[in-house]
Write a protein that holds these residues in place. Structure first.
Motif, PDB file in Angstrom:
ATOM      1  N   MET A 114     -12.709 -13.224  20.432  1.00 26.52           N
ATOM      2  CA  MET A 114     -13.626 -14.370  20.288  1.00 26.52           C
ATOM      3  C   MET A 114     -14.608 -14.234  21.428  1.00 26.52           C
ATOM      4  O   MET A 114     -14.562 -13.504  22.416  1.00 26.52           O
ATOM      5  N   LYS A 117     -17.545 -18.519  24.786  1.00 29.81           N
ATOM      6  CA  LYS A 117     -17.497 -19.869  24.552  1.00 29.81           C
ATOM      7  C   LYS A 117     -16.455 -20.440  23.570  1.00 29.81           C
ATOM      8  O   LYS A 117     -15.857 -21.339  23.594  1.00 29.81           O
ATOM      9  N   THR A 118     -16.523 -19.625  22.450  1.00 27.14           N
ATOM     10  CA  THR A 118     -15.602 -19.915  21.391  1.00 27.14           C
ATOM     11  C   THR A 118     -14.184 -19.725  22.020  1.00 27.14           C
ATOM     12  O   THR A 118     -13.373 -20.941  21.623  1.00 27.14           O
ATOM     13  N   ARG A 119     -13.656 -18.815  22.571  1.00 30.30           N
ATOM     14  CA  ARG A 119     -12.412 -18.766  23.271  1.00 30.30           C
ATOM     15  C   ARG A 119     -12.267 -19.841  24.155  1.00 30.30           C
ATOM     16  O   ARG A 119     -11.033 -20.308  24.120  1.00 30.30           O
ATOM     17  N   VAL A 121     -13.346 -22.831  24.260  1.00 34.33           N
ATOM     18  CA  VAL A 121     -13.062 -24.097  23.523  1.00 34.33           C
ATOM     19  C   VAL A 121     -11.625 -24.158  23.094  1.00 34.33           C
ATOM     20  O   VAL A 121     -11.138 -25.090  22.809  1.00 34.33           O
ATOM     21  N   TYR A 132     -11.298 -33.098  21.278  1.00 32.25           N
ATOM     22  CA  TYR A 132     -12.642 -32.619  20.966  1.00 32.25           C
ATOM     23  C   TYR A 132     -13.627 -33.454  22.005  1.00 32.25           C
ATOM     24  O   TYR A 132     -14.290 -32.989  22.311  1.00 32.25           O
ATOM     25  N   THR A 145     -20.464 -29.241  17.925  1.00 32.84           N
ATOM     26  CA  THR A 145     -20.528 -27.867  18.557  1.00 32.84           C
ATOM     27  C   THR A 145     -18.888 -27.460  18.757  1.00 32.84           C
ATOM     28  O   THR A 145     -18.574 -26.483  18.569  1.00 32.84           O
ATOM     29  N   TYR A 148     -17.329 -26.563  15.620  1.00 30.49           N
ATOM     30  CA  TYR A 148     -18.070 -25.525  15.068  1.00 30.49           C
ATOM     31  C   TYR A 148     -17.106 -24.491  15.700  1.00 30.49           C
ATOM     32  O   TYR A 148     -16.551 -23.251  15.004  1.00 30.49           O
ATOM     33  N   HIS A 149     -17.046 -24.222  17.117  1.00 28.39           N
ATOM     34  CA  HIS A 149     -16.352 -23.287  17.853  1.00 28.39           C
ATOM     35  C   HIS A 149     -14.970 -23.291  17.302  1.00 28.39           C
ATOM     36  O   HIS A 149     -14.223 -22.097  17.168  1.00 28.39           O
ATOM     37  N   LYS A 152     -14.736 -21.543  13.827  1.00 28.00           N
ATOM     38  CA  LYS A 152     -15.043 -20.172  14.317  1.00 28.00           C
ATOM     39  C   LYS A 152     -13.952 -19.627  14.744  1.00 28.00           C
ATOM     40  O   LYS A 152     -13.362 -18.325  14.029  1.00 28.00           O
ATOM     41  N   ALA A 153     -13.228 -20.113  15.592  1.00 28.50           N
ATOM     42  CA  ALA A 153     -11.904 -19.307  16.331  1.00 28.50           C
ATOM     43  C   ALA A 153     -10.696 -19.357  15.125  1.00 28.50           C
ATOM     44  O   ALA A 153      -9.921 -18.379  15.059  1.00 28.50           O
TER      45      ALA A 153
END
Length: 165
Positions: A114, A117-119, A121, A132, A145, A148-149, A152-153
């Motif tokens: 990932m 930043k995604t990892r 979060v 959150y 945001t 979103y992350h 995505k993850a």
């Protein structure tokens, strides 16, 4: 003509014959024995000259019961009651452990792949168990945001796990 006579005999005597077989052999075996009676009757040469169709069918049924008793006497089967706690099939623990290890490996590889930043979060939410809102406050990003992350993850993990199977 013989098929019509046999069909008429079936219609006239099926109920009493079924009750007779159920009483003698039990409710589990009676339907199968009924079918066998009429299969034998249909294959019999005597079906062309039935004077007493009910007696004919009952005699076949009695002969089937005699044959069944002889078979049981010559090779008695011993039935033991099933006890779920003792006799249930045990799970294939070794196979499950291998599958779990494979899934864990795929999961960890997906997390490592990932974007940073995604990892971050994802780990804050799943490992540190932050909400959150708490992640939003700590990182200074909007809740949208954070969502979103997380999406995505989760999508990346889902693809990695489903693709690895």
């Amino acid at each position: 003509m013989a098929e019509q006579d046999l069909e008429a005999a079936y219609r006239a005597h099926r109920t009493s014959l079924f009750h007779f077989l159920r009483r003698k052999a039990g409710p589990e075996e009676a339907p199968d024995l009924m079918q066998e009676v009429f299969a034998r009757a249909a294959g019999s040469e005597q079906r062309h000259q039935l004077i007493n169709p009910g007696g004919f069918l009952r005699r076949i049924a009695q002969n089937l019961l005699i044959d069944r008793a002889r078979r049981q006497k010559s090779s008695p089967a011993i039935f033991y009651p099933l006890r779920e706690e003792r006799d249930a099939v045990s799970p294939a623990a070794q196979e499950w452990n291998l599958e779990a290890a494979d899934l864990l490996r795929l999961y960890e590889a997906a997390v490592d792949a990932m974007p940073p930043k995604t990892r971050r979060v994802f780990l804050m939410h799943r490992v540190d168990e932050l909400t959150y809102r708490e992640i939003h406050e700590l990182l200074g990003i909007s809740i949208a945001t954070v969502e979103y992350h997380m999406m995505k993850a989760l999508n990346q993990i889902s693809k990695a796990v489903d693709g690895g199977r």
